[in-house]
Design an enzyme around this catalytic site. Structure first.
Site, PDB file in Angstrom:
ATOM      1  N   GLY A 243       0.827  -1.205   0.000  1.00 57.27           N
ATOM      2  CA  GLY A 243       0.000   0.000   0.000  1.00 57.27           C
ATOM      3  C   GLY A 243       0.862   1.256   0.000  1.00 57.27           C
ATOM      4  O   GLY A 243       0.704   2.119  -0.827  1.00 57.27           O
ATOM      5  N   PHE A 244       1.767   1.344   0.988  1.00 58.77           N
ATOM      6  CA  PHE A 244       2.757   2.430   1.076  1.00 58.77           C
ATOM      7  C   PHE A 244       2.117   3.804   1.210  1.00 58.77           C
ATOM      8  O   PHE A 244       2.733   4.807   0.866  1.00 58.77           O
ATOM      9  CB  PHE A 244       3.704   2.387  -0.136  1.00 58.77           C
ATOM     10  CG  PHE A 244       4.228   1.003  -0.429  1.00 58.77           C
ATOM     11  CD1 PHE A 244       5.027   0.365   0.506  1.00 58.77           C
ATOM     12  CD2 PHE A 244       3.883   0.327  -1.588  1.00 58.77           C
ATOM     13  CE1 PHE A 244       5.497  -0.916   0.265  1.00 58.77           C
ATOM     14  CE2 PHE A 244       4.352  -0.955  -1.826  1.00 58.77           C
ATOM     15  CZ  PHE A 244       5.159  -1.579  -0.903  1.00 58.77           C
ATOM     16  N   GLY A 470       1.501  -6.890   4.135  1.00 64.47           N
ATOM     17  CA  GLY A 470       2.755  -7.556   3.809  1.00 64.47           C
ATOM     18  C   GLY A 470       3.793  -7.251   4.866  1.00 64.47           C
ATOM     19  O   GLY A 470       4.948  -7.666   4.785  1.00 64.47           O
ATOM     20  N   ALA A 513       1.753  -2.100  14.709  1.00 63.60           N
ATOM     21  CA  ALA A 513       2.286  -3.019  15.719  1.00 63.60           C
ATOM     22  C   ALA A 513       2.217  -2.379  17.103  1.00 63.60           C
ATOM     23  O   ALA A 513       1.775  -3.006  18.073  1.00 63.60           O
ATOM     24  CB  ALA A 513       3.723  -3.404  15.382  1.00 63.60           C
ATOM     25  N   LYS A 636      12.245 -11.624  11.708  1.00 65.44           N
ATOM     26  CA  LYS A 636      12.158 -11.864  10.263  1.00 65.44           C
ATOM     27  C   LYS A 636      11.379 -10.751   9.550  1.00 65.44           C
ATOM     28  O   LYS A 636      11.870 -10.137   8.611  1.00 65.44           O
ATOM     29  CB  LYS A 636      11.492 -13.220   9.989  1.00 65.44           C
ATOM     30  CG  LYS A 636      11.468 -13.568   8.517  1.00 65.44           C
ATOM     31  CD  LYS A 636      11.075 -15.007   8.288  1.00 65.44           C
ATOM     32  CE  LYS A 636      12.291 -15.857   8.055  1.00 65.44           C
ATOM     33  NZ  LYS A 636      11.957 -17.223   7.634  1.00 65.44           N
ATOM     34  N   GLN A 641      11.326  -5.462   6.803  1.00 69.59           N
ATOM     35  CA  GLN A 641      10.790  -4.107   6.577  1.00 69.59           C
ATOM     36  C   GLN A 641      11.916  -3.123   6.301  1.00 69.59           C
ATOM     37  O   GLN A 641      11.812  -2.255   5.435  1.00 69.59           O
ATOM     38  CB  GLN A 641      10.074  -3.623   7.849  1.00 69.59           C
ATOM     39  CG  GLN A 641       8.775  -4.283   8.121  1.00 69.59           C
ATOM     40  CD  GLN A 641       7.652  -3.388   7.657  1.00 69.59           C
ATOM     41  OE1 GLN A 641       7.632  -2.962   6.501  1.00 69.59           O
ATOM     42  NE2 GLN A 641       6.728  -3.104   8.517  1.00 69.59           N
ATOM     43  N   GLY A 705       7.060   1.632  16.098  1.00 70.20           N
ATOM     44  CA  GLY A 705       6.780   1.110  14.753  1.00 70.20           C
ATOM     45  C   GLY A 705       8.001   1.192  13.855  1.00 70.20           C
ATOM     46  O   GLY A 705       8.872   2.027  14.052  1.00 70.20           O
ATOM     47  N   GLY A 707       7.623   0.585  10.203  1.00 71.38           N
ATOM     48  CA  GLY A 707       7.225   0.514   8.796  1.00 71.38           C
ATOM     49  C   GLY A 707       7.910   1.533   7.907  1.00 71.38           C
ATOM     50  O   GLY A 707       8.008   1.328   6.707  1.00 71.38           O
ATOM     51  N   GLU A 708       8.351   2.643   8.465  1.00 69.09           N
ATOM     52  CA  GLU A 708       8.757   3.744   7.590  1.00 69.09           C
ATOM     53  C   GLU A 708      10.190   4.223   7.763  1.00 69.09           C
ATOM     54  O   GLU A 708      10.766   4.786   6.839  1.00 69.09           O
ATOM     55  CB  GLU A 708       7.759   4.896   7.760  1.00 69.09           C
ATOM     56  CG  GLU A 708       6.391   4.401   7.333  1.00 69.09           C
ATOM     57  CD  GLU A 708       5.259   5.372   7.526  1.00 69.09           C
ATOM     58  OE1 GLU A 708       4.992   6.132   6.601  1.00 69.09           O
ATOM     59  OE2 GLU A 708       4.625   5.334   8.585  1.00 69.09           O
TER      60      GLU A 708
HETATM   61 MO1  MOS Z   1       2.183   5.181   5.453  1.00 71.47          MO
HETATM   62  S1  MOS Z   1       2.680   6.528   4.005  1.00 71.47           S
HETATM   63  O1  MOS Z   1       1.855   6.250   6.722  1.00 71.47           O
HETATM   64  O2  MOS Z   1       0.836   4.399   4.751  1.00 71.47           O
END
Ligand code: MOS
Length: 743
Positions: A243-244, A470, A513, A636, A641, A705, A707-708
């Site tokens: 998605g991103f 994902g 998370a 993992k 990520q 988190g 993710g970024e």
């Molecule tokens: Mo992320 S750009 O906060 O879905």
């Protein structure tokens, strides 16, 4: 708040929860399946897009389209059902393209929908539409129109401007100044799974399979756009194929699919094709950044000034906030940041992975490299000299910060001490160079809920209305439930992606998370309380009459904490007591971490590049990075990520660029052949470690988190390595061979 020592031991599953389904192709994404329907029972919708950047639709001749084979419906602004004029949310200001008027705001805007028995029939029939426009002058060519920049419409004064300290005296104190402008391009999200919706109605109830980062928000937005009661909308999204940020909010094609289904009385599937991903579903805006860094001879920053101009769609104001890192990353006597926008006839800009910090670190961290060069101070040393011990923008303590260890650990592993002067290391035909940068992203949390059910056979079920992009979210659900129920992870059934599950936040802002796992922890503890009561009150239980604080769940059993040999399997307790499952919901929400502290993750990234001295092609040979992200919840999926973020950053540094034709407003390279993203051959070795120091002031699990943050820092480390290799400074991303040739 409780310390991690009191928690049951963490579980590290050896693979993703859904790994077998994914590697055997059994896991289906919305874009590739037909939901509960047979293929032949679905209709397929194709979105027709405007071919001018600005103007009005005068007429649409649908004659040939309607008579083409298989066509079931043609929706246009001239015949579409009228919807009430409401603004869906989130975001509150979005203007959707739902065929309610005849205006065109950008080239590629959805202006009609053709529905047919097969996708090919719909696509062919759409090509037969005859559309006449009255074009109006379009706002294009961002870089030529910077003088038109205006304040952002949202976020108030704080979004537009922030300052502390006195700029001019600080500048006067400084002996060395960097004063440059840095540009980042429009980046377009390209998840493997494009946006996709299957919509159908049962009387007045609408069900959609939708690929989304936010099932709860999707449900709200659909209800609002179509003027339905919230309870009539059911959103299902078992897994998301990436998605991103582009799937963080609802776009026009979702209500359009529902409208087509209503009209045809059949389930309708709508999948955007790859070119349709460029425009109608968001992009990262282009940013122009004027940065001034001034320091005294000892390397201390006296002033940081960062003025950002973003391109904005005429349809919706979205600000990137590339100034974020300039506000918090370094201590300085004075700091001033500003943000303004230039209107464009382009599709709406939106969140893209590490919004703000990705381009923000990409530009600021080149400026820091330039400052280090001018001061004759090592770039790592310069960052240590200006390390912010507190959050300088809000003057608050950090909940936990170990950035200095990141610099030193990653520098050691990389071999930073062997760095040479720019342009002095030639190996064969390649100039070799090294560079580094700081990574950062805020740690966010929101309210979340989860449900846990312990079955009479001793297995358990956990569900939350979050979604798995994902990222490994469903693995974390299973892992967290197993940990707090004292079960093996293989005894857990974990589910997400259904709007009937307990609510969870958008999977955005690196928060899932950190938000959802504490809710699962709470639900599991509520279930444990119920099991404890059952055991204490049961005369046949070996735990009968024992104090509730002395009871624990371990290894599939309920036991006496102080003497774990006393106890029995959960299945024995439950079958003896009515053979019914025990169910509990739990929730968690941010507490004092939101107000009294500043919560951020940090990291240090080092890169080595080889630049061909003739072709100027750049190869990223090595990236070494160390991050401070609190507890690593799952080795993992977590390290994976980071790898993904670093790989993407290679694309940010070298490849990605959405090219707009300044005459027609069309995206020139709206396909994966010409919109370049890194492939395996572009990636050298990637070496990632995390400090794994729990941030227990942030949440019970100590986990921020991740993710970024992997999408920050690396682009600048590569840019700085290119400078070290060649002595050429390119201040406009992506750093392509043509720019290096003319630099
Ligand atoms: Mo992320 S750009 O906060 O879905």
């Amino acid at each position: 708040m409780q310390t991690t020592e009191q928690l049951p031991p963490a579980i590290q599953p050896d693979h993703r929860y859904e790994a077998l389904l994914k590697v055997t192709g059994k896991l289906k994404y919305v874009a590739e399946f037909t939901g509960p329907f047979a293929k032949k029972d679905l209709l397929y919708a194709f979105v027709v897009q405007a071919t001018i950047p600005s103007g009005t639709i005068l007429s649409m001749d649908t004659h040939a389209t309607e008579r083409a084979p298989g066509v079931a419906a043609v929706l246009t602004p001239f015949n579409a059902p009228k919807l009430p004029a409401v603004t869906p949310q989130p975001p509150a200001t979005r203007r959707l393209s739902l065929l309610q008027d005849k205006q065109v705001f950008y080239n590629g805007e959805p202006i009609a929908l053709v529905v047919a028995t097969t996708l090919d029939q719909a696509r062919y029939a759409a090509s037969l539409l005859k559309i006449r426009y009255a074009p109006t002058p379009a706002k294009l060519n961002f870089l030529d129109r910077l003088a038109e920049a205006r304040p952002p419409k949202r976020g108030g004064k704080a979004a537009a401007e922030q300052s502390r300290g006195e700029l001019s005296p600080s500048l006067a104190q400084a002996t060395v100044t960097v004063d440059e402008t840095y540009i980042t391009p429009i980046q377009t999200h390209n998840p493997m799974e494009p946006h996709a919706t299957i919509a159908w109605w049962n009387d007045d109830k609408l069900t959609v399979y939708d690929t989304t980062q936010y099932i709860t928000g999707d449900k709200q937005s659909i209800a609002k756009a179509l003027n339905l009661p919230l309870d009539s909308v059911h959103v299902i999204c078992p897994f998301v194929g990436g998605g991103f940020g582009s799937k963080g909010s609802m776009w026009s094609h979702v209500p359009l699919a529902a409208m087509a289904s209503k009209l045809t009385q059949k389930p309708v599937k709508l999948v955007l094709d790859r070119p349709q991903m460029f425009g109608p579903v968001g992009a990262r805006p282009s940013t122009v950044n004027h940065i001034v860094l001034s320091a005294s001879a000892d390397g201390k920053l006296q002033a940081i000034q960062h003025d950002e101009i973003d391109h904005a769609s005429v349809m919706e104001d979205f600000a990137e906030h590339a100034t974020n890192p300039s506000r918090i990353l370094y201590q300085s006597a004075a700091n001033r940041t500003s943000l303004s926008m230039v209107d464009m006839n382009l599709g709406v800009a939106t969140f893209m992975r590490a919004p703000g910090e990705s381009p923000g670190t990409a530009v600021l961290e080149i400026a820091m490299d330039e400052l280090a060069e001018k001061l004759h101070i090592d770039p790592v040393q310069l960052r240590l000299i200006n390390h912010a011990d507190r959050d300088p923008s809000e003057d608050k303590p950090w909940s936990s910060k170990h950035l200095k260890e990141c610099y030193t650990q990653a520098a050691d592993r990389f071999g930073w001490s062997k760095r040479q002067a720019p342009g002095t290391r030639l190996e064969g035909n390649d100039y070799i160079g090294v560079g580094m940068a700081t990574a950062t992203y805020p740690a966010n949390r929101s309210a979340a809920a989860a449900i846990v059910r312990v079955n009479p056979d001793g297995t358990a079920y956990v569900a939350s209305g979050t979604q798995d992009l994902g990222t490994g979210m469903v693995t974390l659900l299973a892992q967290t439930a197993a940990r707090f129920l004292g079960l093996d992870i293989h005894q857990i059934t974990a589910k997400c992606g259904d709007s009937t599950f307990p609510k969870a936040p958008v999977s955005g802002g690196s928060q899932s998370a950190a938000s959802v796992c504490p809710a699962v922890e709470d639900a599991a503890k509520q279930a444990q309380l119920k099991l404890t009561q059952l055991a204490i009150n049961d005369a046949q239980s070996p735990l009968h009459g024992i104090s509730s604080t002395d009871i624990a769940l371990r290894g599939g059993k309920i036991v006496q904490r102080s003497n774990p040999s006393v106890g029995e399997p959960l299945a024995a307790l439950l079958t003896r007591n009515g053979n019914q499952p025990i169910e509990a919901t739990g929730s968690a929400e941010p507490g004092e971490d939101k107000t009294s502290m500043s919560t951020h993750s940090f990291g240090a990234v080092f890169a080595e590049v080889a630049v061909d001295k003739d072709t100027h092609m750049v190869k990223v040979r090595r990236v070494v990075a160390t991050y401070d992200i609190g507890t690593l919840m799952n080795e993992k999926t977590g390290i994976n990520q980071m790898h993904g973020g670093i790989v993407w950053s290679v694309g940010t540094a070298l490849h990605e660029d959405t090219v707009v034709d300044n005459t027609t407003g069309r995206i020139v390279n709206s396909n994966l052949a010409e919109y370049h993203v890194p492939i395996n051959a572009d990636i050298g070795t990637v070496d990632v470690t995390v400090l794994n120091i729990p941030d227990t002031k942030f949440n019970t699990l100590g986990a921020r988190g991740i993710g970024e943050i992997g999408n920050t820092g690396t682009a600048a480390a590569i840019a700085n390595a290119i400078y070290n290799a060649t002595g050429k400074r390119v201040r406009s991303y992506p750093i392509t061979p043509d720019k290096l040739m003319s630099a």
